[in-house]
Design a protein around this motif. Structure first.
Motif, mmCIF file in Angstrom:
data_model
loop_
_atom_site.group_PDB
_atom_site.id
_atom_site.type_symbol
_atom_site.label_atom_id
_atom_site.label_comp_id
_atom_site.label_asym_id
_atom_site.label_seq_id
_atom_site.Cartn_x
_atom_site.Cartn_y
_atom_site.Cartn_z
ATOM 1 N N LYS A 114 0.824 -1.204 0.000
ATOM 2 C CA LYS A 114 0.000 0.000 0.000
ATOM 3 C C LYS A 114 0.860 1.257 0.000
ATOM 4 N N ALA A 115 1.854 1.319 0.892
ATOM 5 C CA ALA A 115 2.701 2.517 0.983
ATOM 6 C C ALA A 115 3.600 2.647 -0.240
ATOM 7 N N HIS A 116 4.279 1.566 -0.596
ATOM 8 C CA HIS A 116 5.218 1.601 -1.727
ATOM 9 C C HIS A 116 4.504 1.999 -3.011
ATOM 10 N N GLU A 117 3.358 1.409 -3.257
ATOM 11 C CA GLU A 117 2.660 1.650 -4.519
ATOM 12 C C GLU A 117 1.866 2.949 -4.524
ATOM 13 N N SER A 118 1.721 3.576 -3.358
ATOM 14 C CA SER A 118 1.166 4.933 -3.353
ATOM 15 C C SER A 118 2.163 5.906 -3.965
ATOM 16 N N VAL A 119 3.437 5.526 -3.979
ATOM 17 C CA VAL A 119 4.485 6.339 -4.595
ATOM 18 C C VAL A 119 4.702 5.931 -6.048
ATOM 19 N N THR A 120 4.839 4.622 -6.297
ATOM 20 C CA THR A 120 5.144 4.158 -7.662
ATOM 21 C C THR A 120 3.939 4.214 -8.592
#
Length: 331
Positions: A114-120
């Motif tokens: 969730k956190a990582h892909e909120s950026v990528t």
């Protein structure tokens, strides 16, 4: 001499903060044949360390040929990747020349998808990046996990650190979000507020504790710029079209390596020779009480407001948060 090679600006992710601002820079990018001509000239000029970056360097259509050329050279390599395109065959290929690869830096923006892909902004990218980190580590590479912290992922900083600790990996975080090279500024909305910066698990002020000890006159106004910034003297950057630049964020080309040999550009460029003559006293930062502990970046100042001689405002904001308001040095 250290050179960064921006192999391509193509990327398979869509990171919210990306300084490159998309993939509109693809036409005219360097080919494998261009690198075959370039690398011997770099070696002859004294380059010993080469870092591959992008975009995502693995997106270049001839990347395996380019990697072959680099691994046959005498350069000490570092790779910067998001990891999502690494498969076991590629890792095994790189591992056959592991002694030539100093480190592989992998961007990780969260300890959860969730956190990582909120950026990528790329579903599935977290799992692929974690798999790449594990494959590289198992193959014996030094893996350096790099995390840029911003509004949407800063809460996971402790969990990212723990993930890296459990795997025995080097971890470094940063919170400096630069303007995009195309002038678009929406990414700056992701910068951390002063309140959030203070909550980071490794406070920003600690980076000044590792500052190299120096004598009082090491950074005197009459010293040349290379006393604290190595651009155009012992380091440089070649973008994906072949433009030789002082660094990754200062768009002042010395020329193009497809038109003129690298060693000639490096030694004879009027742009680079002018940069090499700059004195510390010409820079606003030299008159600040936090200098040189703050480690100001002329390239960031250039990207922020087009003037390398002014202070980089984002670094000032962070430094003043932890070290207090800057004082003007007495003449």
């Amino acid at each position: 001499m250290r050179i960064q090679l921006e192999i391509t600006r193509r990327c398979n992710l869509d990171c919210v903060h990306c300084i490159q601002g998309g993939c509109s820079y693809v036409a005219g990018e360097m080919t494998a044949a261009d690198y075959e001509r370039l690398l011997p000239r770099m070696s002859a000029a004294g380059v010993f360390s080469v870092s591959l970056t992008g975009g995502e360097f693995l997106c270049h259509p001839e990347i395996m040929v380019i990697l072959e050329l680099l691994l046959r050279s005498d350069f000490w390599l570092a790779l910067q990747t998001n990891g999502t395109l690494l498969d076991q065959d590629t890792v095994d290929f790189l591992a056959r020349s592991r002694e030539k690869i100093r480190a592989v830096a992998v961007s990780l923006y969260g300890a959860t998808a969730k956190a990582h892909e909120s950026v990528t902004r790329s579903p599935g990218s977290f799992e692929k990046t974690i798999r790449a980190i594990d494959m590289l580590s198992e193959a014996g590479f030094r893996v350096e996990v790099i995390s840029l912290l911003m509004t949407m992922n800063q809460e996971e900083a402790p969990q990212i650190q723990e993930l890296c600790r459990e795997r025995g990996l080097f971890h470094q975080f940063n919170s400096i979000i630069a303007p995009r090279k195309d002038g678009e500024t929406s990414s700056l909305e992701c910068r951390l507020s002063e309140e959030l910066l203070k909550k980071l698990p490794r406070p920003w002020e600690t980076f000044t504790e590792n500052f190299i000890p120096h004598e009082p006159d090491d950074f005197s106004p009459d010293k040349t710029l290379d006393a604290w910034c190595t651009m155009a003297r012992t380091s440089g950057y070649i973008d994906s079209k072949g433009n030789l630049l002082p660094c990754s964020i200062m768009d002042l080309p010395a020329g193009n390596v497809k038109d003129r040999p690298f060693d000639e550009l490096w030694h004879d460029s009027a742009v680079f020779n002018a940069l090499r003559k700059l004195k510390i006293g010409e820079f606003e930062c030299s008159r600040c009480g936090h200098f040189p502990t703050c480690r100001p970046c002329p390239g960031l100042a250039f990207l922020e407001h087009g003037n390398m001689f002014e202070a980089p405002k984002e670094i000032c904001r962070i430094i003043e948060l932890f070290l207090g308001d800057k004082e003007v040095k007495k003449a």
